[in-house]
Write an enzyme that holds these catalytic residues in place. Structure first.
Site, PDB file in Angstrom:
ATOM      1  CG  ASP A   1      38.985  52.086  37.784  1.00  0.00           C
ATOM      2  OD1 ASP A   1      38.152  51.409  37.179  1.00  0.00           O
ATOM      3  OD2 ASP A   1      40.140  51.693  38.030  1.00  0.00           O
TER       4      ASP A   1
ATOM      5  CG  HIS B   1      38.413  47.984  36.714  1.00  0.00           C
ATOM      6  ND1 HIS B   1      39.150  49.147  36.772  1.00  0.00           N
ATOM      7  CD2 HIS B   1      39.292  46.997  36.465  1.00  0.00           C
ATOM      8  CE1 HIS B   1      40.426  48.867  36.562  1.00  0.00           C
ATOM      9  NE2 HIS B   1      40.550  47.561  36.371  1.00  0.00           N
TER      10      HIS B   1
ATOM     11  CB  SER C   1      43.494  46.565  37.590  1.00  0.00           C
ATOM     12  OG  SER C   1      43.380  47.275  36.402  1.00  0.00           O
TER      13      SER C   1
END
Ligand SMILES: *[C@@H]1O[C@H](CO)[C@@H](O)[C@H](O)[C@H]1NC(C)=O
Ligand SMILES: *[C@@H]1O[C@H](CO)[C@@H](O)[C@H](O)[C@H]1NC(C)=O
Ligand SMILES: *[C@@H]1O[C@H](CO)[C@@H](O)[C@H](O)[C@H]1NC(C)=O
Ligand SMILES: *[C@@H]1O[C@H](CO)[C@@H](O)[C@H](O)[C@H]1NC(C)=O
Ligand SMILES: *[C@@H]1O[C@H](CO)[C@@H](O)[C@H](O)[C@H]1NC(C)=O
Ligand SMILES: *[C@@H]1O[C@H](CO)[C@@H](O)[C@H](O)[C@H]1NC(C)=O
Ligand SMILES: *[C@@H]1O[C@H](CO)[C@@H](O)[C@H](O)[C@H]1NC(C)=O
Ligand SMILES: *[C@@H]1O[C@H](CO)[C@@H](O)[C@H](O)[C@H]1NC(C)=O
Ligand SMILES: *[C@@H]1O[C@H](CO)[C@@H](O)[C@H](O)[C@H]1NC(C)=O
Length: 789
Positions: A161, A233, A571
């Site tokens: 990621d 994220h 996600s």
């Protein structure tokens, strides 16, 4: 072979900048260069022995590198020898490299006997909501894993990621034992990331240089990177999968509770392959190669290719990496994408990938609208404005009544960019209609905010259920029914006024789960003979660890940046399944990836918290192309009764049926293999998958017989009976419909026969149903989808 041309339109913009740089660097005329991935099948180290875990000596790596450079020098003209450079080099689980090439060189390479595929390095997207709309708080998941005495805490999860923010409480290692001895990875350092940032929870961190960074300089850059997450994220995803228990977490008071990942005892290894702008496929492939070599058990990827330009399986970096991971016993869990609710938008659809759709949880965030006439309306959304502190109301206006000069009212009504007159808007709360999905909520909010409004009431039906986080700007979203009442009020009085009350969180919200509007839908574009997505998990307004960034418009006045916040997207759903899989692996060490996947799939639920079948956000029943087999129930999955084991041979047969040549399949497979003599795409339905998809069942001569094999993992003496739930127009028989397992009979094959009944029905649309195997204490549900000719 990759359809090279298909990808070019979306890649052009991205690489334009690089080409300009190159023309400055060099005085020579260099033909157009772009990064390509050259995939060359299994590596010698992966096939020699599976116990070596892809270990290869330094010497072997150097030899392989030299061979790849030699291959490049055979196609790059000698006077441009400075271009003979590898960006990434793959040699652990599989072979290949990425490099800057002209399209002529790429196609020359693809003719080489050792090469499986050559494709332009694709740009992949992070699977948070399309527009980075959401900044959201951390929620304790509803699954109580802690009553289980976990026999082991040695499951290692790789998160590929945007990196990680190691200071988060979620990554403290209190109570965790020694790092498992199988771990071979590293904790890379940088000026802002020390070895001491890794611990027994965050056991490894790597970062990579992206091809664009490399390309902007003729010598590859070796400095400037860091494993640190700049945007949050990766941190959010890691915390959701395996974050430690942290008490009293909230997002500025919202959603207060204990934060923890799905498997709080699992270890995290972070691989930073993406930046804010997305990820390069070649870098993701490198991270997967490293993760397999490092000894991880599960790889979690909340990233995907564009749903519009989908490449075949052997030109898709995630599918390639996952194929080799699966062969080496490493499970790969991926997000389905955020391009819903249109059908055929699901990505990451290879059968060896566990593909996750997103649903809501039972918490709602409400921002109530109070009108000058005393009426209140329930709105949805998250904001931290100080608007209602003074208990007064503000002038209220409909967008079309405050339009800029020469702007059509139809545009101002929807608050399109440039459509509002700041002089008329200033100090008011503006009402906009937001039912055009091409303009994200974030943009409308900026348009209204830039025109000096006090707040925004957005009338928006289709994004219902996914709360928008507008930071410090007052915001509420209402449905069409409420919207028209507010507009009527504006129309009915001379000086309409309103205010938006502070956001409150509503627990035990019903119904939940509901499939999120953004979640990408099946059927898969590459083949419809496997149901995709596979499964659903929470992905709306999930509270988890973030990077505390002090951004204007996000942090309320007088407050510090949040350490936990809400986010939405597939996600966020993906790491819920990763965590659940780690939990199952920690109890059942000996189960393979496909057994864990089967356990989660056959025990999933299709009911919401009202006890009704799950719905989508327009209130219609959700089907397997929306939600796969349903929402995960991790605790039930610990004791599934029966398992469908998908073996390497099933996946190799799949590749034959899909149409790859026996030669290509042998070059990527770790085992000796020949394609079956009979091969057709239809036969994909026969690989031993925990769900069934049949396409083009002939209405006249319609019979299709599907084979499956189940293994008993419950008590040895068990009798299972099949129960069919068939849609109208379809007759479904299971043979045998009763299975006796004993001490010696552990694995049994059975057939499912599908017959068309109603020959007058001419609809070709999909119908759905299920076959469930029952014994005294288990129900093993296998979902099917059938389309007709
Ligand atoms: C990998 O190979 C190197 C060199 O041959 C060796 O030192 C190391 O112990 C090996 N690691 C494993 C896990 O086999
Ligand atoms: C948990 O496992 C340990 C070690 O196997 C054992 O000593 C302990 O009694 C178990 N606790 C429970 C609650 O089962
Ligand atoms: C390439 O990078 C190196 C080191 O980062 C630098 O010294 C050199 O000037 C750069 N070259 C160009 C052409 O930008
Ligand atoms: C939780 O944190 C808040 C501040 O965020 C504090 O006011 C409250 O006392 C804490 N509660 C507990 C039980 O620690
Ligand atoms: C409310 O916020 C605005 C800016 O959004 C600020 O100018 C004002 O001072 C704030 N009022 C209070 C009472 O904090
Ligand atoms: C507002 O009222 C006028 C006149 O009564 C009417 O023509 C118009 O359609 C109304 N507009 C809305 C949005 O209801
Ligand atoms: C909900 O499901 C219905 C029926 O399948 C479908 O027509 C509609 O497009 C779906 N809407 C959303 C937002 O998922
Ligand atoms: C497949 O074809 C080969 C060669 O034509 C033959 O030798 C083999 O027996 C066939 N296998 C099956 C299962 O029919
Ligand atoms: C299963 O049944 C067989 C035959 O009835 C018996 O011998 C065996 O002990 C049973 N096994 C278990 C675990 O109950």
């Amino acid at each position: 072979m990759a359809s090279l041309l298909q990808l070019l339109p979306i890649l052009c913009l991205h690489w334009l900048i690089i080409n300009i740089n190159i023309s400055f660097i060099s005085s020579n005329q260099i033909p157009k260069l772009q990064p390509y991935v050259v995939y060359m099948g299994r590596s010698s180290s992966s096939s020699s022995s599976t116990t070596s875990n892809g270990n290869s000596s330094r010497e072997e790596v150097e030899i392989a590198k030299l061979a790849h450079l030699q291959l490049l020098s055979s196609i790059i003209p000698s006077e441009e020898s400075e271009r003979i450079n590898l960006i990434h080099h793959y040699n652990h689980a599989f072979k290949g490299f990425s490099a800057m090439l002209t399209d002529k060189e790429a196609s020359a390479l693809s003719e080489n006997d050792e090469v499986v595929s050559v494709f332009p390095d694709p740009h992949l997207q992070l699977h948070t909501t399309r527009s980075w709309d959401f900044l959201e708080p951390q929620q304790p998941t509803t699954y109580n894993f802690h009553k289980y005495n976990l026999s082991s805490t040695d499951v290692i999860i790789a998160i590929i990621d945007t990196g990680i923010w190691p200071e988060s409480q979620s990554f403290k290692d209190i109570g965790l034992g020694e790092i498992p001895s199988k771990w071979k990875g590293v904790c890379m350092e940088s000026p802002d990331f020390k070895k001491s940032n890794c611990n027994r929870k965050l056991i490894g961190a790597r970062y990579y240089h992206t091809p664009s960074a490399a390309a902007s300089n003729s010598t590859l850059k070796t400095s400037g990177g860091t494993p640190r997450d700049p945007i949050g994220h990766g941190t959010h995803v890691a915390g959701t999968a395996a974050g430690a228990r942290v008490r009293n977490v909230s997002y500025y008071g919202l959603g207060r509770g204990i934060a923890r990942g799905g498997s709080p005892s699992a270890r995290i290894a972070s691989y930073k392959a993406c930046s804010e702008d997305g990820c390069s496929g070649s870098t993701i492939l490198k991270a997967m190669d490293d993760a397999i070599k490092d000894g991880v058990d599960i790889i979690s990827i909340s990233i995907g290719m564009s749903s519009i330009f989908q490449e075949d399986f052997l030109s898709d970096p995630i599918a390639i990496g996952a194929f080799h991971a699966e062969q080496m016993g490493v499970m790969v869990v991926c997000s389905a994408g955020n391009d819903g609710p249109d059908s055929s938008t699901v990505v990451n659809t290879a059968p060896w990938i566990f593909t996750v759709a997103a649903s809501t949880i039972d918490r709602d965030f409400q921002s109530t609208v109070l009108l000058g006439n005393g009426k209140t309306f329930q709105g949805n959304g998250i904001h931290f404005s100080n608007l209602s502190r003074s208990k007064k109301t503000y002038p209220l206006a409909f967008g079309k009544d405050v339009a800029a000069r020469l702007t059509p009212p139809s545009e101002a009504k929807s608050c399109y960019p440039g459509s509002l007159d700041p002089e008329k808007v200033e100090g008011k709360i503006i009402v906009c209609i937001g039912n055009d999905p091409t303009v994200p909520r974030k943009i409308r909010k900026l348009v209204v905010e830039d025109a000096n409004a006090k707040g925004l009431i957005l009338v928006n039906e289709y994004e219902k259920g996914v709360p928008f986080d507008s930071g410090t700007f007052a915001f509420a979203q209402v449905d069409n029914r409420v919207g028209s009442q507010i507009i009527n009020y504006i129309n009915s009085t001379k000086n309409p006024t309103a205010t938006i009350l502070p956001t409150v969180d509503i627990p035990k919200h019903k119904p939940a789960p509901v499939i999120a509007y953004f979640s990408s839908r099946g059927p898969g574009q590459l083949t419809e003979n496997i149901i995709k997505p596979d499964i659903t998990a929470p992905g709306v307004a999930i509270i988890a660890a973030v990077v505390p960034i002090d951004k204007e418009g996000i942090v309320p006045i007088g407050q510090k940046p949040p350490k936990y916040a809400t986010r939405s997207g597939t996600s966020m759903a993906c790491p819920h399944v990763t965590g659940a899989a780690a939990f199952i692996r920690s109890v059942h060490h000996q189960w393979s990836s496909s057994m864990i996947k089967s356990a989660l799939m056959t025990t999933a639920t299709v009911y919401d918290n009202l006890g009704k079948p799950m719905r989508n956000n327009t209130g219609k029943y959700a089907n397997p192309h929306d939600m796969g087999v349903g929402e995960i129930s991790p605790v039930k999955a610990l004791d599934p009764g029966l398992l469908f084991e998908t073996r390497t041979k099933d996946y190799l047969n799949f590749l034959c049926y899909y149409g790859y040549s026996g030669k290509i399949i042998r070059s990527i497979s770790n085992v000796n293999f020949n394609c079956p003599n009979k091969s057709s795409e239809k036969l994909i339905s026969n690989i031993n998958y925990p769900s069934i998809s049949i396409t083009n069942l002939d209405r006249r001569r319609g019979v299709r017989i599907i084979r499956r094999r189940v293994t008993n993992v419950g008590s040895p003496n068990a009798t299972y009976i099949a129960k069919v739930d068939a849609p109208s127009g379809l007759l479904v028989k299971v043979l045998p419909h009763k299975i006796d397992f004993t001490d010696t009979i552990k694995t049994v094959s059975f057939k499912v026969a599908f017959y068309t009944k109603n020959k007058e029905d001419t609809s070709t649309a999909y119908k759905f149903g299920s076959v469930t195997w029952f014994d005294a204490s288990h129900s093993v549900r296998m979902v099917f989808a059938v389309s007709f000719l």
